[in-house]
Design a protein around this motif. Structure first.
Motif, mmCIF file in Angstrom:
data_model
loop_
_atom_site.group_PDB
_atom_site.id
_atom_site.type_symbol
_atom_site.label_atom_id
_atom_site.label_comp_id
_atom_site.label_asym_id
_atom_site.label_seq_id
_atom_site.Cartn_x
_atom_site.Cartn_y
_atom_site.Cartn_z
ATOM 1 N N HIS A 290 -13.187 -7.491 -1.475
ATOM 2 C CA HIS A 290 -12.363 -7.109 -2.623
ATOM 3 C C HIS A 290 -11.516 -8.258 -3.174
ATOM 4 C CE1 HIS A 290 -13.578 -2.933 -2.240
ATOM 5 N NE2 HIS A 290 -13.413 -3.061 -0.938
ATOM 6 N N GLY A 291 -11.625 -9.437 -2.559
ATOM 7 C CA GLY A 291 -10.999 -10.623 -3.116
ATOM 8 C C GLY A 291 -9.489 -10.642 -3.073
ATOM 9 N N LYS A 292 -8.910 -9.833 -2.207
ATOM 10 C CA LYS A 292 -7.457 -9.765 -2.081
ATOM 11 C C LYS A 292 -7.134 -9.274 -0.683
ATOM 12 C CE LYS A 292 -3.420 -7.895 -4.546
ATOM 13 N NZ LYS A 292 -2.982 -7.002 -5.667
ATOM 14 N N SER A 293 -6.061 -9.801 -0.095
ATOM 15 C CA SER A 293 -5.720 -9.363 1.253
ATOM 16 C C SER A 293 -5.223 -7.920 1.236
ATOM 17 C CB SER A 293 -4.641 -10.263 1.859
ATOM 18 O OG SER A 293 -3.381 -10.019 1.262
ATOM 19 N N LEU A 294 -5.452 -7.222 2.332
ATOM 20 C CA LEU A 294 -4.971 -5.845 2.450
ATOM 21 C C LEU A 294 -3.451 -5.812 2.371
ATOM 22 C CD1 LEU A 294 -5.609 -2.872 2.905
ATOM 23 C CD2 LEU A 294 -5.691 -3.341 5.380
ATOM 24 N N ARG A 295 -2.820 -6.823 2.950
ATOM 25 C CA ARG A 295 -1.351 -6.904 2.908
ATOM 26 C C ARG A 295 -0.845 -6.948 1.467
ATOM 27 N NH1 ARG A 295 2.542 -10.895 2.234
ATOM 28 N NH2 ARG A 295 4.462 -10.607 3.449
ATOM 29 N N ASP A 296 -1.423 -7.815 0.654
ATOM 30 C CA ASP A 296 -0.957 -7.959 -0.720
ATOM 31 C C ASP A 296 -1.202 -6.691 -1.538
ATOM 32 O OD1 ASP A 296 -0.089 -10.496 -0.200
ATOM 33 O OD2 ASP A 296 -1.812 -11.506 -1.103
ATOM 34 N N THR A 297 -2.324 -6.026 -1.273
ATOM 35 C CA THR A 297 -2.618 -4.788 -1.993
ATOM 36 C C THR A 297 -1.615 -3.701 -1.627
ATOM 37 O OG1 THR A 297 -4.968 -5.362 -1.896
ATOM 38 C CG2 THR A 297 -4.418 -3.150 -2.625
ATOM 39 N N ILE A 298 -1.334 -3.559 -0.344
ATOM 40 C CA ILE A 298 -0.369 -2.548 0.100
ATOM 41 C C ILE A 298 1.015 -2.835 -0.479
ATOM 42 C CG2 ILE A 298 0.896 -1.691 2.132
ATOM 43 C CD1 ILE A 298 -1.733 -1.933 3.698
ATOM 44 N N LYS A 299 1.401 -4.105 -0.470
ATOM 45 C CA LYS A 299 2.712 -4.472 -1.024
ATOM 46 C C LYS A 299 2.797 -4.146 -2.518
ATOM 47 C CE LYS A 299 4.744 -8.355 0.069
ATOM 48 N NZ LYS A 299 6.020 -7.867 0.584
ATOM 49 N N GLY A 300 1.695 -4.234 -3.209
ATOM 50 C CA GLY A 300 1.715 -3.949 -4.633
ATOM 51 C C GLY A 300 1.666 -2.471 -4.961
ATOM 52 N N GLU A 301 1.266 -1.634 -3.970
ATOM 53 C CA GLU A 301 1.052 -0.218 -4.254
ATOM 54 C C GLU A 301 2.034 0.725 -3.559
ATOM 55 O OE1 GLU A 301 -1.082 1.039 -6.412
ATOM 56 O OE2 GLU A 301 -1.878 -0.936 -6.965
ATOM 57 N N THR A 302 2.830 0.224 -2.619
ATOM 58 C CA THR A 302 3.758 1.082 -1.881
ATOM 59 C C THR A 302 5.148 0.457 -1.888
ATOM 60 O OG1 THR A 302 3.164 0.007 0.224
ATOM 61 C CG2 THR A 302 1.931 1.987 -0.392
ATOM 62 N N ARG A 303 6.108 1.226 -1.422
ATOM 63 C CA ARG A 303 7.490 0.768 -1.467
ATOM 64 C C ARG A 303 8.255 1.190 -0.207
ATOM 65 N NH1 ARG A 303 5.315 -1.377 -4.931
ATOM 66 N NH2 ARG A 303 5.809 -1.612 -7.147
ATOM 67 N N GLY A 304 9.356 0.501 0.040
ATOM 68 C CA GLY A 304 10.369 0.925 0.997
ATOM 69 C C GLY A 304 9.904 1.045 2.434
ATOM 70 N N ASP A 305 10.452 2.057 3.134
ATOM 71 C CA ASP A 305 10.176 2.233 4.556
ATOM 72 C C ASP A 305 8.714 2.590 4.811
ATOM 73 O OD1 ASP A 305 12.906 1.816 5.307
ATOM 74 O OD2 ASP A 305 13.360 3.858 4.660
ATOM 75 N N PHE A 306 8.111 3.325 3.896
ATOM 76 C CA PHE A 306 6.695 3.650 4.034
ATOM 77 C C PHE A 306 5.862 2.376 4.012
ATOM 78 C CE2 PHE A 306 2.648 5.102 1.890
ATOM 79 C CZ PHE A 306 2.134 5.774 2.989
ATOM 80 N N GLU A 307 6.159 1.486 3.094
ATOM 81 C CA GLU A 307 5.467 0.195 3.031
ATOM 82 C C GLU A 307 5.646 -0.577 4.326
ATOM 83 O OE1 GLU A 307 6.217 -4.096 0.952
ATOM 84 O OE2 GLU A 307 6.483 -2.350 -0.344
ATOM 85 N N ASN A 308 6.864 -0.620 4.841
ATOM 86 C CA ASN A 308 7.122 -1.360 6.080
ATOM 87 C C ASN A 308 6.303 -0.813 7.237
ATOM 88 O OD1 ASN A 308 8.950 -3.210 5.047
ATOM 89 N ND2 ASN A 308 10.713 -1.871 5.363
ATOM 90 N N ALA A 309 6.198 0.522 7.311
ATOM 91 C CA ALA A 309 5.435 1.134 8.390
ATOM 92 C C ALA A 309 3.951 0.777 8.288
ATOM 93 C CB ALA A 309 5.613 2.655 8.371
ATOM 94 N N LEU A 310 3.412 0.793 7.071
ATOM 95 C CA LEU A 310 1.998 0.455 6.884
ATOM 96 C C LEU A 310 1.732 -1.011 7.191
ATOM 97 C CD1 LEU A 310 1.027 2.388 3.625
ATOM 98 C CD2 LEU A 310 0.984 3.166 5.998
#
Length: 319
Positions: A290-310
């Motif tokens: 997909h040409g993008k790291s999973l970390r960067d995608t998650i950071k762009g699509e989630t927020r806050g404590d939920f993002e930190n947990a993922l």
């Protein structure tokens, strides 16, 4: 590609120290969400089960109940999912898919078409204990036709989970699939079910190769031309998991974060269920495909404590 998890047994596990941190994080005014993530997301499931028991022993309180009272939204859901035994978490997902008006067929497919026979057997026990009902009977009441028969077949958990390959049956199975689909008017779905559900994954992979030798179509193309709707989606899911489970889950993660809005529950289910299995491998496949790291995608699509947990589950916490 070898299956590489992201969450393993924590080397310096100290359940007494951990429960003190957890209690302090939820005691008094406010909640220390980072402390909850640092403990729960970085211990493997057997260690989390020890923490649940030791927390109750030390404080006379239920860790799950305390999290429910102190957290909310998807952050609460991901912590609770991590504290469940994997079969119970899957059983709860299946129960949610069949609860109330309407049925979430995609969720049924996501669980039943991707789990091993051993996992499905454990899920059935957890489902019975958790809901007091029989999984097969609930599937029959919520689905119908060939799709119902497929799900009932999957719930029977009769597939050989070994790497056994029956060389004598590979060509005959491939021929049977061809004659049940492309080689006749109409489709005999029962032959697809017999082969794709009854044989070991290693055997079915060999059958797919053999199918390509007798047909101009791949098995995926044949399924798309011969089936439709939930039945087609189910068989394509099985084929993807048989061929390359890491690629299947990488695509699942991509689809959960594609377009307007993010399917956060689907995203969470995938990361929780694969973190102790092959999420490290999935991360690599995701980046390559997909040409993008999973970390960067998650950071762009989630927020806050939920993002930190993922991010913790993929071992790349938010800085």
């Amino acid at each position: 590609m070898a299956a590489v998890p992201t969450i393993r047994a924590y080397a310096n596990f100290d359940k007494d120290k951990d429960v003190q941190i957890l209690r302090k994080a939820m005691k008094g005014m406010g909640t220390d969400e980072k402390a909850l993530v640092d403990i729960i997301a970085y211990r493997n499931n057997p260690q989390r089960q020890e923490l649940k028991l030791h927390y109750k022993t030390c404080y006379g309180r239920d860790l799950v109940d305390d999290i429910k009272s102190e957290c909310s939204g998807n952050f609460e859901k991901v912590l609770l999912a991590l504290l469940d035994l994997p079969p119970l978490f899957d059983a709860k997902c299946l129960g949610a898919a069949m609860k109330g008006a309407g049925t979430n067929e995609n969720l049924l497919i996501e669980i039943l078409c991707t789990r091993t026979s051993a996992q499905i057997k454990a899920i059935k026990v957890a489902y019975k204990e958790g809901f007091g009902r029989n999984l097969e009977e609930d599937l029959k009441s919520e689905t119908k036709g060939d799709f119902e028969r497929l799900l009932v077949g999957l719930s029977a958990a009769g597939r050989d989970d070994s790497d056994e390959v029956d060389q004598e049956k590979i060509d005959s199975d491939a021929k049977a699939l061809y004659e049940a689909g492309e080689g006749k008017f109409g489709t005999d779905e029962s032959e697809f079910q017999r082969v794709l559900l009854g044989r070991s994954y290693a055997h079915v992979r060999a059958v797919f190769d053999a199918y390509g030798n007798i047909s101009k179509k791949s098995i995926e193309e044949a399924i798309k031309s011969e089936m439709s709707g939930d039945l087609q989606y189910s068989y394509l899911t099985i084929v993807k998991c048989v061929r390359n489970p890491s690629e299947y889950y990488a695509d699942m993660l991509a689809s959960s974060m594609k377009g307007i809005g993010t399917n956060e529950e689907k995203l969470m289910r995938c990361l929780v269920s694969r973190s102790e299995v092959d999420l490290g491998t999935i991360k690599a496949v995701y980046a390559a495909k997909h040409g993008k790291s999973l970390r960067d995608t998650i950071k762009g699509e989630t927020r806050g404590d939920f993002e930190n947990a993922l991010l913790a589950l993929i071992n790349e916490q938010k800085s």
